[in-house]
Design a protein around this motif. Structure first.
Motif: not given
Ligand code: R2B
Ligand code: URA
Length: 291
Positions: A121-123, A193, A197, A199, A228-230, A253-254, A262
Motif C-alpha cells: 500500500t502507499s500514499g 510515515f 512523507q 505530513r 510514498f511508501e517505506m 490509499l489516498i 487516510i
C-alpha cells in the motif's frame, strides 16, 4: 542471483531473525522457488498464500490453512507451488534484514533464479486513490535515486532502480477493463510515515509550510514519482547488489495533494489492498513456472 562468495566458506547455517536452522529438511522447503512475494503484514501474506492456492490449485480457502515455515513471530513465510508469500514488517531496516535471510535460504537451497516482488500500500501523489503503481525507480525523500549502504568507515552509494523489464511485463499482463488504473511510475521510500512523507499531522511540528510542500510535490511529480511508501529503496538497492530482478506493486490509499489523513473505511481499504494482490496474481497467471 549473485551473492557474497564468503557464504560458501562459512559452515554456519542459522538465520537468526527467521529463527531457522537450514537443515536439509528446511532447505527442501526453499528448493525450486521462483517468486518471492512480500507484504508488510502477516495477515496479508497469509491471505495471499490462500489466494494462490485457490487460483492455481482450486483449493477452497475455507479448508486450507497455510503453514508458516519460519518459527519467528517477526516475519511469516508461506509456500504455495514455487511461490513464497512472505511478510516483511514496516520500513527499510525490517525488509533489509528479511531480504538477507530469505536470499541466503534460497541460495543454499539452490534456488538462484528468482524474482522478488513487493505487494503493498502507499500514499498517492496526484493520482486517484485506488490506483495501483508498479515501480520503476525508487527515490529517497530528498529525491536521490540511490541509498547509502554502510561499509565500515565510509558509506557506498547503491542505485535504487528496479528491474524495468519486470515492471513493464507486470504492467503488460494486466487484463483490459479492470475497475482501477494500473500505472508504471516511480516511488519515494521514507523512514517515517509522518514527517518523512511530508505530513503535517504527526506529533512533531513540521519545519515547512504548505507552499513549500506544494512546490516539493510538483518537483516530485516532475520526476515521475507517483507514491510514498517505506520499503522500496532498501528493496531496490538490495536486489541491485545481489542481481535479483525485482519491483513493487503498491495501491494508493489516498491522494496526498488532497491531504494527509487516510479517511477511507476499513472495507474500502481492504478492497484497495486486494488490488495490489490482484495485479500480482494476473502476472503470476501469465508465468509458466509458478507450479
Ligand atoms: C506502506 O504502508 C505501510 C505504512 O502504512 C508501510 O509499510 C508502507 O510501505
Ligand atoms: N503507506 C504509506 O507509507 N503512506 C501512505 O500515505 C499510505 C500507506
Amino acid at each position: 542471483m549473485k551473492v557474497n562468495s564468503r557464504l560458501d566458506l562459512n559452515q554456519e547455517r542459522y538465520l537468526y531473525l527467521l529463527e531457522l536452522e537450514l537443515t536439509p529438511q528446511v532447505l527442501d522447503s526453499f528448493k525450486g522457488v521462483r517468486f518471492v512475494m512480500m507484504q508488510g503484514s502477516n495477515t496479508r501474506a497469509k491471505e495471499f498464500a490462500k489466494k494462490l492456492a485457490r487460483q492455481f490449485l482450486g483449493i477452497n480457502p475455507k479448508y486450507f490453512e497455510p503453514k508458516d515455515i519460519a518459527p519467528t513471530s517477526r516475519y511469516q513465510v508461506f509456500r504455495v507451488g514455487n511461490v513464497l508469500s512472505v511478510s516483511h514488517g514496516m520500513g527499510n531496516p525490517s525488509i533489509f534484514t528479511l531480504l538477507h535471510e530469505i536470499t541466503k535460504a534460497l541460495y543454499f537451497a539452490g534456488s538462484t533464479e528468482v524474482e522478488y516482488i513487493r505487494i503493498g500500500t502507499s500514499g498517492g501523489i496526484g493520482v486517484k486513490p485506488g490506483t495501483v503503481i508498479i515501480t520503476e525507480k525508487a527515490y529517497t525523500p530528498n529525491l536521490k535515486p540511490y541509498i547509502e549502504l554502510p561499509s565500515l568507515e565510509k558509506n557506498i552509494q547503491v542505485p535504487t532502480i528496479f528491474d524495468l523489464n519486470l515492471a513493464k511485463k507486470i504492467h503488460d499482463m494486466q487484463p483490459r477493463g479492470l475497475p482501477f488504473e494500473v500505472l508504471l511510475g516511480n516511488s519515494i521510500a521514507a523512514d517515517d510515515f509522518y514527517l518523512g512523507q511530508g505530513r503535517f499531522d504527526g506529533a512533531i511540528a513540521p519545519q515547512k509550510d504548505l507552499a513549500f510542500r506544494t512546490n516539493y510535490f510538483k518537483e516530485v511529480r516532475d520526476l515521475g514519482i507517483r507514491n510514498f511508501e517505506m520499503e522500496s529503496t532498501a528493496m531496490a538497492a538490495f536486489c541491485h547488489e545481489v542481481a535479483i530482478p525485482s519491483t513493487m506493486i503498491a495501491v494508493t490509499l489516498i491522494n496526498r495533494l488532497d491531504g494527509d489523513q487516510i479517511s477511507s473505511t476499513p472495507l474500502e481499504l481492504a478492497e484497495f489492498s486486494d488490488r495490489s494482490q490482484t495485479v500480482a496474481i494476473h502476472y503470476l497467471k501469465n508465468c509458466n513456472n509458478v507450479f
